[in-house]
Scaffold this motif. Structure first.
Motif, short mmCIF file in Angstrom:
data_model
loop_
_atom_site.label_atom_id
_atom_site.label_comp_id
_atom_site.label_asym_id
_atom_site.label_seq_id
_atom_site.Cartn_x
_atom_site.Cartn_y
_atom_site.Cartn_z
N VAL A 103 -44.01 68.19 38.12
CA VAL A 103 -44.04 69.17 37.14
C VAL A 103 -44.88 70.31 37.59
O VAL A 103 -46.01 70.39 38.10
CB VAL A 103 -45.02 68.42 35.78
CG1 VAL A 103 -45.02 69.30 34.65
CG2 VAL A 103 -44.32 67.06 35.46
N LYS A 138 -49.10 72.18 30.91
CA LYS A 138 -48.40 71.48 31.83
C LYS A 138 -49.11 70.40 32.10
O LYS A 138 -48.39 69.16 32.06
CB LYS A 138 -48.63 72.12 33.25
CG LYS A 138 -47.92 71.71 34.33
CD LYS A 138 -48.00 72.56 35.48
CE LYS A 138 -49.54 72.85 35.70
NZ LYS A 138 -50.46 71.97 36.10
N THR A 139 -50.30 70.10 32.05
CA THR A 139 -51.03 68.97 32.24
C THR A 139 -50.71 68.09 31.06
O THR A 139 -50.46 66.67 31.20
CB THR A 139 -52.55 68.96 32.70
OG1 THR A 139 -52.77 69.62 33.94
CG2 THR A 139 -53.36 67.53 32.82
N THR A 154 -47.49 66.80 30.99
CA THR A 154 -47.08 65.50 31.90
C THR A 154 -47.69 64.24 31.26
O THR A 154 -47.13 63.27 31.52
CB THR A 154 -48.11 65.89 33.27
OG1 THR A 154 -47.67 66.98 34.09
CG2 THR A 154 -47.72 64.69 34.28
N LEU A 168 -49.23 58.04 37.84
CA LEU A 168 -49.53 59.45 37.78
C LEU A 168 -50.32 59.97 38.97
O LEU A 168 -51.22 59.49 39.47
CB LEU A 168 -50.43 59.75 36.68
CG LEU A 168 -49.72 59.55 35.20
CD1 LEU A 168 -50.76 59.65 34.12
CD2 LEU A 168 -48.69 60.43 34.73
N ASP A 226 -53.23 68.49 40.66
CA ASP A 226 -54.05 69.92 40.35
C ASP A 226 -55.49 69.63 40.40
O ASP A 226 -56.34 69.31 39.60
CB ASP A 226 -53.83 70.17 38.67
CG ASP A 226 -54.26 71.46 38.26
OD1 ASP A 226 -55.03 72.08 39.21
OD2 ASP A 226 -54.03 71.79 37.38
N LEU A 261 -55.88 64.10 32.90
CA LEU A 261 -54.60 63.53 33.09
C LEU A 261 -54.80 61.83 32.90
O LEU A 261 -53.79 61.05 32.57
CB LEU A 261 -54.03 63.82 34.60
CG LEU A 261 -52.52 63.09 34.83
CD1 LEU A 261 -51.52 63.69 33.87
CD2 LEU A 261 -52.17 63.57 36.36
N ASP A 289 -48.42 65.99 38.88
CA ASP A 289 -48.88 67.25 38.08
C ASP A 289 -49.53 68.15 39.14
O ASP A 289 -50.52 67.80 39.81
CB ASP A 289 -49.95 66.78 36.91
CG ASP A 289 -50.65 68.07 36.32
OD1 ASP A 289 -49.71 69.15 35.97
OD2 ASP A 289 -51.84 68.06 36.09
N THR A 290 -48.84 69.15 39.12
CA THR A 290 -49.21 70.51 40.30
C THR A 290 -50.32 71.45 39.54
O THR A 290 -50.48 71.38 38.24
CB THR A 290 -48.16 70.98 40.86
OG1 THR A 290 -47.45 71.62 39.80
CG2 THR A 290 -47.09 70.06 41.54
#
Length: 406
Positions: free
Chosen positions: A211, A219-220, A223, A239, A243, A253, A295-296
């Motif tokens: 993602v 974004k997070t 995710t 997960l 990030d 997350l 998650d980036t």
């Protein structure tokens, strides 16, 4: 003469007696001389009474045997109360939540979507219902589409097709116009695109989804919500918190994962994102998970170095196997600026799908059309609120129905 002498003697005797009495009385009234000081007298306390000193002489009384002693009724007898030491009770671990099914979720959220999108659909229907559709009216229709971020090229295509179809249609009833507009909007959005989020690699390894997106797009959070979508569809998830540049990202997350029983692989703050992504896939393989979500960091598209690092994450992950999905998260409220972000990300990684967040907070629903045209990939998921289950698979029919209303 003798009588006189006798009287004098008697008087003298009387005076002498009285003087003696006075002197004796005075002597009795004088205090005795003070005695010399002596040591104080200490009085000892009274002796303690001995046992039995005041005891009464025992008397003989009749005594009852144990058989003669009656017991109190059972209901009157007080039950003994056990006193225990207080024990510190640890707080119960939060239970695992069961997300609601994803099938038809967009339909359930249609009312929320229609509240913000009606300006586009109703505006077009109002213009098309005019008695005379002159050039000014068609200009207004075009302007309505452009304001909704449909994009220049798609807008021109839609206006041309509508002009042709209206001429052929002849009589324009409200139901006829609505059916016409629905058909053309569906053709513009596309009903034949593959909008399924791929979660199977075809190998023994889990499906891997990365993602990506800039800061502030959610974004997070997306995710974490996507993990709920996958769990609701019966898949096990691992997960990867890659990030590492945002301190709270990994904690956020992990919280999302714990709510649905998904394990989160994380590393130190400021660590190597590629290494964490690699470990997450490795952990997913070891656990036999169905899907690994990575998650980036929210890269700013103007920072070339960070974008290069995103490409590195992709290459490292692919050492385990193919990367099945690269989902780009875009904020629907940013409009055309989101397209600029989309172009840059598409140059670094091969985007396979789009997630549009905050779609319920904007009237610019045309961004769905514009971003698909820009990237050539479909919108697969849409966010319609801040709730945990407000991420829905994108369904063109439900979306268009929300645009134009009933």
């Amino acid at each position: 003469m003798e009588f006189v002498i006798l009287a004098v003697v008697i008087a003298l005797v009387a005076v002498g007696a009285i003087s003696g009495l006075v002197i004796s009385s005075r002597k009795k009234k004088q205090l005795p001389p003070s005695a010399p000081p002596t040591a104080p007298t200490i009085t000892a306390p009274p002796a303690e009474p001995h046992v039995g000193d005041e005891a009464e002489t025992p008397r003989e009384e009749p005594r009852r045997t144990i058989e003669e002693v009656g017991l109190p009724p059972a209901d009157e007898a007080a039950a003994p109360v056990a006193v225990e030491e207080p024990v510190a009770v640890e707080p119960a671990a939060p239970g695992i939540e069961i997300p609601e099914p994803t099938e038809g979720r967009l339909v359930r959220l249609r009312a929320r979507l229609s509240r913000s999108q009606n300006s586009l659909g109703k505006g077009l229907l109002t213009l098309l219902s005019r008695e005379h559709l002159d050039d000014d009216t068609w200009d207004e229709i075009e302007e309505t589409l452009l304001v909704a971020d449909v994009g220049v090229a798609p807008t021109q295509e839609l206006v041309e097709r509508l002009r042709e179809r209206v001429k052929v249609l002849g009589t324009r009833t409200p139901d006829g116009l609505r059916a016409l507009l629905r058909e053309e909007l569906l053709a513009l959005i596309g009903t034949d695109l593959d909008r399924v989020v791929k979660t199977e690699s075809g190998l023994d390894t889990p499906g891997v989804i990365m993602v990506v997106g800039v800061n502030g797009t959610g974004k997070t959070t997306t995710t974490g919500k996507l993990a709920r979508v996958l769990v609701a569809d019966g898949r096990s998830v691992v997960l990867g918190a890659a990030d590492t540049f945002r301190a709270a990202a990994a904690d956020q997350l992990q919280t999302w994962g714990e709510r649905v029983g998904a394990r989160t692989v994380r590393g130190p703050e400021g660590g190597d994102p590629a290494s964490i992504a690699f470990d997450a896939v490795k952990e997913g393989i070891a656990e036999g998970a169905d899907v690994v979500l990575i998650d980036t960091a929210g890269r700013l598209h103007t920072k070339t170095g960070l974008m290069d690092e995103l490409g590195k994450v992709k290459r490292v992950v692919e050492k385990h196997g193919p990367l099945d999905e690269v989902l780009l998260v875009l904020d629907a409220t940013t409009g055309q600026n989101g397209l600029v972000q989309a172009r840059v990300f598409a140059e670094v990684v091969d985007i396979t799908g789009i997630v549009l967040t905050k779609l319920d907070g904007t009237a610019k629903g045309g961004i769905v059309v514009a971003v698909q045209r820009e990237l050539g990939v479909p919108v697969k998921l849409v966010g319609l609120g801040e709730g945990a289950d407000d991420l829905a698979p994108f369904e063109p029919e439900a979306f268009v129905d929300a645009l134009i209303g009933d």
